[in-house]
Scaffold this active site. Structure first.
Site, PDB file in Angstrom:
ATOM      1  N   CYS A 134       0.858  -1.134  -0.027  1.00 48.69           N
ATOM      2  CA  CYS A 134       0.162   0.002   0.183  1.00 48.69           C
ATOM      3  C   CYS A 134       0.743   1.238   0.034  1.00 48.69           C
ATOM      4  CB  CYS A 134      -0.746   0.072   1.220  1.00 48.69           C
ATOM      5  SG  CYS A 134      -1.991  -1.335   1.287  1.00 48.69           S
ATOM      6  N   HIS A 157      -3.827   6.790   2.601  1.00 42.38           N
ATOM      7  CA  HIS A 157      -4.177   5.285   1.876  1.00 42.38           C
ATOM      8  C   HIS A 157      -5.581   5.054   2.451  1.00 42.38           C
ATOM      9  CE1 HIS A 157      -4.040   1.307   0.890  1.00 42.38           C
ATOM     10  NE2 HIS A 157      -4.261   0.919   2.185  1.00 42.38           N
ATOM     11  N   ASN A 180     -10.120  -0.494  -0.861  1.00 45.13           N
ATOM     12  CA  ASN A 180      -8.547  -0.576  -0.636  1.00 45.13           C
ATOM     13  C   ASN A 180      -7.980  -0.993  -1.749  1.00 45.13           C
ATOM     14  OD1 ASN A 180      -5.993  -0.935   0.024  1.00 45.13           O
ATOM     15  ND2 ASN A 180      -6.360  -1.772   2.077  1.00 45.13           N
TER      16      ASN A 180
HETATM   17  O1  UT7 Z   1      -4.288  -1.781   3.283  1.00 43.50           O
HETATM   18  C1  UT7 Z   1      -3.316  -2.378   4.341  1.00 43.50           C
HETATM   19  C2  UT7 Z   1      -3.423  -2.200   5.333  1.00 43.50           C
HETATM   20  N1  UT7 Z   1      -4.773  -2.622   5.936  1.00 43.50           N
HETATM   21  C3  UT7 Z   1      -5.432  -2.024   6.850  1.00 43.50           C
HETATM   22  O2  UT7 Z   1      -5.036  -0.995   7.121  1.00 43.50           O
HETATM   23  C4  UT7 Z   1      -6.677  -3.013   7.363  1.00 43.50           C
HETATM   24  C5  UT7 Z   1      -6.661  -2.897   8.785  1.00 43.50           C
HETATM   25  N2  UT7 Z   1      -7.750  -3.433   9.578  1.00 43.50           N
HETATM   26  C6  UT7 Z   1      -9.033  -3.189   9.369  1.00 43.50           C
HETATM   27  O3  UT7 Z   1      -9.347  -2.097   8.683  1.00 43.50           O
HETATM   28  C7  UT7 Z   1     -10.093  -3.813  10.120  1.00 43.50           C
HETATM   29  O4  UT7 Z   1      -9.259  -4.431  11.408  1.00 43.50           O
HETATM   30  C8  UT7 Z   1     -10.938  -4.669   9.305  1.00 43.50           C
HETATM   31  C9  UT7 Z   1     -12.178  -3.892   8.625  1.00 43.50           C
HETATM   32  C10 UT7 Z   1     -10.196  -5.631   8.507  1.00 43.50           C
HETATM   33  C11 UT7 Z   1     -12.023  -5.530  10.429  1.00 43.50           C
HETATM   34  O5  UT7 Z   1     -12.465  -4.621  11.514  1.00 43.50           O
HETATM   35  P1  UT7 Z   1     -12.570  -5.106  12.847  1.00 43.50           P
HETATM   36  O6  UT7 Z   1     -13.388  -4.140  13.713  1.00 43.50           O
HETATM   37  O7  UT7 Z   1     -11.177  -5.101  13.362  1.00 43.50           O
HETATM   38  O8  UT7 Z   1     -13.104  -6.672  13.016  1.00 43.50           O
HETATM   39  P2  UT7 Z   1     -12.811  -7.752  13.540  1.00 43.50           P
HETATM   40  O9  UT7 Z   1     -11.721  -8.371  12.483  1.00 43.50           O
HETATM   41  O10 UT7 Z   1     -12.282  -7.880  14.891  1.00 43.50           O
HETATM   42  O11 UT7 Z   1     -14.002  -8.603  13.227  1.00 43.50           O
HETATM   43  C12 UT7 Z   1     -15.041  -8.389  14.371  1.00 43.50           C
HETATM   44  C13 UT7 Z   1     -15.983  -9.466  13.940  1.00 43.50           C
HETATM   45  C14 UT7 Z   1     -15.697 -11.045  13.844  1.00 43.50           C
HETATM   46  O12 UT7 Z   1     -16.758 -11.706  14.542  1.00 43.50           O
HETATM   47  P3  UT7 Z   1     -16.720 -12.265  16.345  1.00 43.50           P
HETATM   48  O13 UT7 Z   1     -15.262 -13.031  16.080  1.00 43.50           O
HETATM   49  O14 UT7 Z   1     -16.513 -10.864  16.764  1.00 43.50           O
HETATM   50  O15 UT7 Z   1     -17.795 -12.817  16.363  1.00 43.50           O
HETATM   51  C15 UT7 Z   1     -15.526 -11.259  12.593  1.00 43.50           C
HETATM   52  O16 UT7 Z   1     -16.035 -12.605  12.288  1.00 43.50           O
HETATM   53  O17 UT7 Z   1     -16.701  -9.305  12.828  1.00 43.50           O
HETATM   54  C16 UT7 Z   1     -16.641 -10.474  11.903  1.00 43.50           C
HETATM   55  N3  UT7 Z   1     -16.536 -10.032  10.682  1.00 43.50           N
HETATM   56  C17 UT7 Z   1     -17.684  -9.861   9.501  1.00 43.50           C
HETATM   57  N4  UT7 Z   1     -18.946  -9.832   9.822  1.00 43.50           N
HETATM   58  C18 UT7 Z   1     -19.754  -9.602   8.819  1.00 43.50           C
HETATM   59  C19 UT7 Z   1     -15.509 -10.060   9.777  1.00 43.50           C
HETATM   60  N5  UT7 Z   1     -15.678  -9.782   8.538  1.00 43.50           N
HETATM   61  C20 UT7 Z   1     -16.963  -9.728   8.469  1.00 43.50           C
HETATM   62  C21 UT7 Z   1     -17.975  -9.238   7.343  1.00 43.50           C
HETATM   63  N6  UT7 Z   1     -19.141  -9.074   7.808  1.00 43.50           N
HETATM   64  N7  UT7 Z   1     -17.437  -8.936   6.246  1.00 43.50           N
END
Ligand code: UT7
Length: 330
Positions: free
Chosen positions: A117, A257, A287
């Protein structure tokens, strides 16, 4: 010719987004997700997906053509093409070479930058060094990604986040009063496993087993990456501003980004800058890795978000880990 360093300007920008739009509603039909989850956690509403016969080099070549047209520079004047990508058409040759052929700029130097990125930010600084040192007069920096080719469309954790696209900038020597003022580039390979494609490389060559276990797809530890993102981008901004002798209040437009709206808002809070000074287009494209900052730079310039003489700042963070920022007097 005296061997003094020259200042370097961005004299034109261009971008290209594939036509196909994949909305959150489309994704709801593909994986167990909701529009509410995607928009509240990321801010993304739709993303572009390249056609099957449209490669990264096709997206990149079109962005370069548009940037050259915007700069009013013919392809025959280009001395070097740098392509930032993590989705090259092939392992090799480099995608920059394929773009060189497509835009009709034979025999000039070309190579790829694999800084994920942050690749466009790295590319701007690398291109600047080539011109500053008088090795080149005109450098094209293109960031092109077909992330849809490495996304696991069954994995809701990642497939809702990414899109395809390309952006480019033309760099040339400028008058000393404006141009790229300073950059800050950084990396931390200790966290390389947090965001990677594990299979298909020298460590885990392609086999039936690697393909069957999905090792050729992008894998991301989102939460961990999130924690590093904010700290690294703040550090890059602070260092780049210091080198440029500028303060954050001198910046007219920040082009970050485009990974997650919450990350951009968090950065705005840490830098104590109102959100109006950030350019955001992630709701439309998701992204696009290296292409995110490049497309955002082109769109913000064309929308007139800043004018000649204004100071702008690009900043990115991604796999590697890598991060970086450029301070530019437009
Ligand atoms: O470009 C390179 C750099 N990349 C980034 O900067 C990305 C950085 N990370 C992020 O933007 C965020 O961490 C994400 C958007 C990827 C995820 O958001 P989060 O608030 O950190 O969510 P999480 O991974 O902690 O997931 C929370 C919950 C989980 O369920 P449980 O375990 O709490 O029951 C996931 O399984 O959300 C669930 N989940 C979803 N639910 C519905 C994960 N993806 C989805 C989805 N739809 N698409």
């Amino acid at each position: 010719m005296p061997n003094t360093l020259r200042s370097v300007s961005i004299v034109g920008t261009g971008s290209y987004l594939p036509k196909k739009v994949l909305t959150n509603a489309d994704l709801v039909r593909m994986v167990d997700t909701t529009d509410e989850w995607i928009t509240s956690r990321t801010g993304i509403r739709e993303r572009r997906i390249a056609a099957t016969d449209e490669c990264t080099s096709d997206l990149g070549a079109e962005a370069v053509r548009r940037a050259l047209e915007n700069a009013d520079v013919p392809s025959s004047k280009v001395d070097l093409i740098l392509c930032a990508t993590i989705t090259p058409d092939m392992h090799f040759p480099c995608t920059a070479a394929l773009i060189q052929h497509k835009i009709g700029a034979p025999h000039i130097a070309c190579f790829d930058i694999e800084a994920a990125c942050s690749g466009f930010i790295y590319g701007i600084e690398i291109g600047r060094q080539f011109i500053m040192s008088r090795t080149c007069n005109t450098v094209v920096v293109v960031a092109a990604e077909k992330l849809s080719s490495i996304v696991d469309w069954k994995d809701r954790n990642t497939c809702v986040l990414f899109g395809d696209g390309a952006g480019a900038a033309v760099l040339q020597h400028s008058s000393a009063s404006h141009g790229i003022m300073a950059s800050s580039l950084g990396g931390d390979g200790a966290h390389g496993e947090l965001l990677c494609v594990p299979g298909g490389g020298a460590r885990l060559p392609a086999s039936v087993a690697t393909v069957n276990s999905g090792q050729h797809y992008l894998k991301m530890m989102g939460k961990e990456i999130y924690k590093h993102a904010m700290k690294s981008m703040q550090q890059a901004v602070t260092e780049a501003l210091q080198r440029a002798g500028m303060k954050i209040d001198d910046i007219t437009c920040i082009i970050p980004h485009q990974a997650n709206m919450r990350i951009i808002e968090g950065l705005a809070e840490r830098l104590e800058v109102p959100m109006e000074r950030f350019y955001v287009n992630l709701h439309r494209y998701g992204n696009m890795s290296a292409a995110s900052a490049a497309v955002a730079l082109d769109e913000s310039a064309r929308e007139g978000r800043f004018k000649r003489g204004d100071i702008i700042l690009t900043v990115a963070f991604g796999a590697g880990l890598t991060w970086g920022a450029n301070v530019v007097k437009w």
